[in-house]
Scaffold this active site. Structure first.
Site, PDB file in Angstrom:
ATOM      1  N   CYS A   1      26.212  64.909  61.222  1.00 48.96           N
ATOM      2  CA  CYS A   1      25.674  63.587  61.531  1.00 48.96           C
ATOM      3  C   CYS A   1      26.709  62.517  61.166  1.00 48.96           C
ATOM      4  O   CYS A   1      27.642  62.760  60.396  1.00 48.96           O
ATOM      5  CB  CYS A   1      24.404  63.331  60.734  1.00 48.96           C
TER       6      CYS A   1
ATOM      7  N   GLU B   1      29.051  66.747  67.397  1.00 45.69           N
ATOM      8  CA  GLU B   1      28.230  67.898  67.760  1.00 45.69           C
ATOM      9  C   GLU B   1      29.089  69.135  68.023  1.00 45.69           C
ATOM     10  O   GLU B   1      30.321  69.056  68.056  1.00 45.69           O
ATOM     11  CB  GLU B   1      27.395  67.559  69.005  1.00 45.69           C
ATOM     12  N   ASN B   2      28.396  70.255  68.187  1.00 45.51           N
ATOM     13  CA  ASN B   2      29.093  71.512  68.409  1.00 45.51           C
ATOM     14  C   ASN B   2      28.242  72.387  69.323  1.00 45.51           C
ATOM     15  O   ASN B   2      27.013  72.366  69.230  1.00 45.51           O
ATOM     16  CB  ASN B   2      29.319  72.214  67.057  1.00 45.51           C
ATOM     17  N   ALA B   3      28.917  73.170  70.168  1.00 46.92           N
ATOM     18  CA  ALA B   3      28.208  74.038  71.109  1.00 46.92           C
ATOM     19  C   ALA B   3      27.276  75.006  70.394  1.00 46.92           C
ATOM     20  O   ALA B   3      26.255  75.417  70.934  1.00 46.92           O
ATOM     21  CB  ALA B   3      29.203  74.814  71.968  1.00 46.92           C
TER      22      ALA B   3
ATOM     23  N   CYS C   1      18.500  61.513  59.012  1.00 39.18           N
ATOM     24  CA  CYS C   1      17.727  62.756  58.942  1.00 39.18           C
ATOM     25  C   CYS C   1      17.582  63.177  57.478  1.00 39.18           C
ATOM     26  O   CYS C   1      18.238  62.635  56.580  1.00 39.18           O
ATOM     27  CB  CYS C   1      18.405  63.845  59.768  1.00 39.18           C
TER      28      CYS C   1
ATOM     29  N   GLU D   1      26.370  59.917  59.245  1.00 38.54           N
ATOM     30  CA  GLU D   1      26.340  59.559  57.826  1.00 38.54           C
ATOM     31  C   GLU D   1      27.197  60.516  57.012  1.00 38.54           C
ATOM     32  O   GLU D   1      27.972  60.107  56.142  1.00 38.54           O
ATOM     33  CB  GLU D   1      24.895  59.595  57.302  1.00 38.54           C
TER      34      GLU D   1
ATOM     35  N   CYS E   1      20.826  64.199  55.653  1.00 39.06           N
ATOM     36  CA  CYS E   1      21.688  63.061  55.313  1.00 39.06           C
ATOM     37  C   CYS E   1      21.098  62.239  54.166  1.00 39.06           C
ATOM     38  O   CYS E   1      21.842  61.706  53.343  1.00 39.06           O
ATOM     39  CB  CYS E   1      21.921  62.176  56.526  1.00 39.06           C
TER      40      CYS E   1
ATOM     41  N   ASN F   1      28.586  60.884  64.801  1.00 39.09           N
ATOM     42  CA  ASN F   1      28.120  62.264  64.859  1.00 39.09           C
ATOM     43  C   ASN F   1      29.114  63.112  65.641  1.00 39.09           C
ATOM     44  O   ASN F   1      29.750  62.648  66.587  1.00 39.09           O
ATOM     45  CB  ASN F   1      26.698  62.372  65.428  1.00 39.09           C
TER      46      ASN F   1
HETATM   47 ZN   LIG Z   1      21.735  63.465  59.438  1.00 37.96          ZN
END
Ligand SMILES: [Zn+2]
Length: 173
Positions: free
Chosen positions: A79, A70-72, A113, A81, A116, A68
């Protein structure tokens, strides 16, 4: 109406929980790859690391991994996947025969999720693609993580894209 009844899809893969040691070598390899790439997760906001791995159907049976990212601003987050599959697509691989997802939450299998699930479905080919879901062992040393992060009796949820996303939207054609 009969042709609609006949088109009612059913899962080909029966969802079950098996010990890691009972899985075949290709499933174990996918889970190990997902566990290893999880260490590279960029998750400074959630601190929830996820790794994923997918095996291409092509002759090479090449395994693509992702973590994964992430971003601010949250929305741009990818994700594990989708990272893995996007890497494969950009390398020219568009169909997968199996996948694995590894994360850690106590007493829970962390499954993909909703976004995904639809993303995986797009590239799952014609079969009910198996997906193996394992719990990460964060207590393992870096060397153990590299060599064999799972124990033979670790439970693995053996499911499939149909079980995760039954009667999915598939194609316009
Ligand atoms: Zn996902």
């Amino acid at each position: 109406m009969s042709h609609l009844l006949n088109s009612l899809a059913q899962p080909e893969v029966k969802e079950t929980i098996l010990p890691y040691g009972k899985l075949d070598a290709t499933a174990q390899e996918l889970l190990r790859a997902a566990h290893q790439v999880r260490q590279r997760a960029y998750a400074p906001y959630s601190d929830f690391k996820v790794g994923a791995a997918f095996r291409a159907t092509e002759d090479s049976q090449q395994v693509f991994t992702g973590c994964n990212v992430e971003n601010a601003a949250f929305t741009p987050t990818s994700c594990a996947e989708r990272t893995a599959i996007a890497k494969a697509i950009s390398e020219g691989y568009r169909q997968f025969s199996s996948g694995a997802v590894v994360a850690y939450k106590p007493n829970v299998f962390v499954s993909p999720c909703g976004v995904c699930r639809q993303f995986i479905r797009e590239f799952a080919g014609n079969t009910d693609m198996p997906i193996y879901i394992g719990q990460a062992n964060d207590a393992q040393s870096p060397q153990e993580q590299l060599e064999e992060p799972f124990h033979n009796d670790d439970p693995i949820l053996c499911t499939s894209i149909f079980n995760l996303l039954p009667h999915s939207f598939h194609t316009y054609k």
